[in-house]
Each structure stands twice: as structure tokens, then as C-alpha cells.
Design an enzyme around this catalytic site. Sequence first.
Site, PDB file in Angstrom:
ATOM      1  N   THR A  86     -14.957  -6.676   6.601  1.00  0.00           N
ATOM      2  CA  THR A  86     -14.294  -5.496   7.148  1.00  0.00           C
ATOM      3  C   THR A  86     -15.305  -4.438   7.580  1.00  0.00           C
ATOM      4  OG1 THR A  86     -14.111  -4.385   5.007  1.00  0.00           O
ATOM      5  CG2 THR A  86     -12.352  -5.915   5.601  1.00  0.00           C
ATOM      6  N   ARG A  87     -14.829  -3.511   8.373  1.00  0.00           N
ATOM      7  CA  ARG A  87     -15.678  -2.402   8.816  1.00  0.00           C
ATOM      8  C   ARG A  87     -16.166  -1.586   7.620  1.00  0.00           C
ATOM      9  NH1 ARG A  87     -12.606   1.530  12.700  1.00  0.00           N
ATOM     10  NH2 ARG A  87     -11.318   1.559  10.834  1.00  0.00           N
ATOM     11  N   LYS A 132     -15.812   7.669 -12.516  1.00  0.00           N
ATOM     12  CA  LYS A 132     -16.047   8.493 -13.700  1.00  0.00           C
ATOM     13  C   LYS A 132     -15.478   7.811 -14.941  1.00  0.00           C
ATOM     14  CE  LYS A 132     -16.078  12.874 -11.164  1.00  0.00           C
ATOM     15  NZ  LYS A 132     -15.454  14.202 -10.998  1.00  0.00           N
ATOM     16  N   ASP A 149     -17.377  -3.345  -3.962  1.00  0.00           N
ATOM     17  CA  ASP A 149     -18.781  -3.005  -3.729  1.00  0.00           C
ATOM     18  C   ASP A 149     -19.288  -2.036  -4.792  1.00  0.00           C
ATOM     19  OD1 ASP A 149     -17.293  -0.812  -2.896  1.00  0.00           O
ATOM     20  OD2 ASP A 149     -18.721  -0.254  -1.332  1.00  0.00           O
ATOM     21  N   ASP A 187       4.552   1.256  -5.546  1.00  0.00           N
ATOM     22  CA  ASP A 187       3.741   0.866  -6.692  1.00  0.00           C
ATOM     23  C   ASP A 187       3.804  -0.648  -6.897  1.00  0.00           C
ATOM     24  OD1 ASP A 187       2.547   0.526  -9.184  1.00  0.00           O
ATOM     25  OD2 ASP A 187       3.446   2.322 -10.039  1.00  0.00           O
ATOM     26  N   ASP A 200       0.856  -1.181   0.000  1.00  0.00           N
ATOM     27  CA  ASP A 200       0.000   0.000   0.000  1.00  0.00           C
ATOM     28  C   ASP A 200       0.896   1.236   0.000  1.00  0.00           C
ATOM     29  OD1 ASP A 200      -2.220   1.876   0.446  1.00  0.00           O
ATOM     30  OD2 ASP A 200      -3.322   0.132   1.195  1.00  0.00           O
ATOM     31  N   ASP A 207      -9.744   1.196  -5.622  1.00  0.00           N
ATOM     32  CA  ASP A 207     -10.413   2.431  -6.029  1.00  0.00           C
ATOM     33  C   ASP A 207     -11.204   2.160  -7.308  1.00  0.00           C
ATOM     34  OD1 ASP A 207     -11.124   5.018  -6.880  1.00  0.00           O
ATOM     35  OD2 ASP A 207      -9.332   5.875  -5.956  1.00  0.00           O
TER      36      ASP A 207
END
Length: 272
Positions: A245-246, A176, A208, A149, A122, A172
Site C-alpha cells: 500500500t501507499r 504509549k 510497521d 465495531d 471500518d 492502530d
Amino acid sequence: MTDSVNTPEAPRSTPGTSVRHARAKGEPRFPDGPKADPAGSHFERRIRSFQPRRSRVTAGQADALQRLWPQWGFDIDGHRRLDLAELFGNGNPVVLEIGFGMGEATAQMAAADPGTNILAVDVHTPGQGNLLNLADRGGLTNIRVGNGDAIILLREMLAPDSLDGLRVYFPDPWPKKRHHKRRLIQPAFLTLAASRLRPGAIVHCATDWEPYAEQMLEVLTAHPDFENTQAGGGFAPRPDFRPLTRFEGQGLDKGHVVNDLLFRRVQHPVQH
């Protein structure tokens, strides 16, 4: 604990508080920790699938970064080939996780399966510190944290057939249309990943964002190096080994649909 180990004048922070320190120009945020841009300008400029997020680091996260990064963390600089057995201290299977957020799910999976090593990547400094802290508190020695990366890691630093799995949870979605080219799960990425995955290795994605889930399914289904583990095709039920996960729970509370995809790296017949 402050951002720098050389600031005796700084007031003490209490656990859970954010760390703020006015650093001199050029002074690293964590002298022995992750670098801001480990690969620098050594590699080509290209569209990235991520954006580094700058947010406050708590005292506990800063302490974990300063104490544990030299032992359990590494920068993705692209200058060396990683020896995974040396990195983890054993020859256990290694799964790459790209984008672990704050690391809660990663730590849970590592605790539940100590025989599998997790190479967690990350660019979010608070998340890196939090995962190191969780690993330390849980006595989890099968986690290593990479900063930078993941494309450079795969292409420059990992040997062919060195990975036993790939996990990409809630990347992510770049919703758009003009940003769709930034999405991670693309044919070129899958080709690169396939070259580093052993035959039979599982690629596990979850999102999601339903339009992204449909694109993932389409791209993975069309790729010759992967086959769907679901006999009838389509999405898979959430496997027990992926914790709820939360973040995911909040999405479910809002009516979001979470889709899992489980694809297997196939072995092609040898062409003579």
C-alpha cells in the site's frame, strides 16, 4: 454532490473536492448511508481499539455512499444475525478485513481473487465511500462494507465457523504503554475470532510498529486455537496477495520494518 440529497440550494462540487454542508441539528450526514453510531447504547461500555476519525468527504465519496450503501453497505447494529450467502448473493468463502483505511488494498485483493468475498469493516466515512467507489468502478461484486465495531459484528452478527479468514493490516499501534490495552490483537479478541473462523482459516496481521508486531507474535503463539504457518515460528514473508500500500511504502521509505504474521485456526480433537 453534497452531504444531503435534499439541499437544492447548495452549490455544485467538482470531483475530488471536499463536501461541506451545514446540516440542521439531528439531520443525518447521509440519509441512506452509514450511521454515526449504529450500535448506540445497546451494548456494554468498554475500551475500544479504534477512534472514529472525522475528516472531509469528497464529492465522489459522498456520491458512492448515497448510491451504493443500500446495496453494498450495512451498519453494525448488533440486532440481527447476518446470512453471508444472502449478503453476497453466493456461497463463496468469506474473509473479514478489520480496518481497511481508504480501501485501495482491499479493492486490489478483491479484483485479484473474485472467488473470495471480502467483508470489509471500518468506521472512517471517507474510506467507506472511497472503497465503494473503487468497487463500483472496478465492477467488484465481492466486497461488502460494514460500518461500526468489529467486536459487535463478530460477537452478535456472525455465526460460528462462518469465516474463512481474518485480515488485520496496520491497526492502530497505540504506542504509549498506558494505551496498550486498546490494541486489537489481545487474547480475548483472538478467542472471539476463533469461534467465528472455520478450522484451517488464516489470520493475517501486518504492522510497521515493531513492538506491536512482537506482542502480536507472542499473543498468537500462546493462543491454543492458532498455530504459526511458519515451520520455525516467527514472522512470515509478505505474501503476494497482500498489496504493497501507499501507506506501507511511505513507512518503508522512512526505514520502518513491516512484519507479517500468518496463523492458522486449528481443529482441536473432540473430547468425549
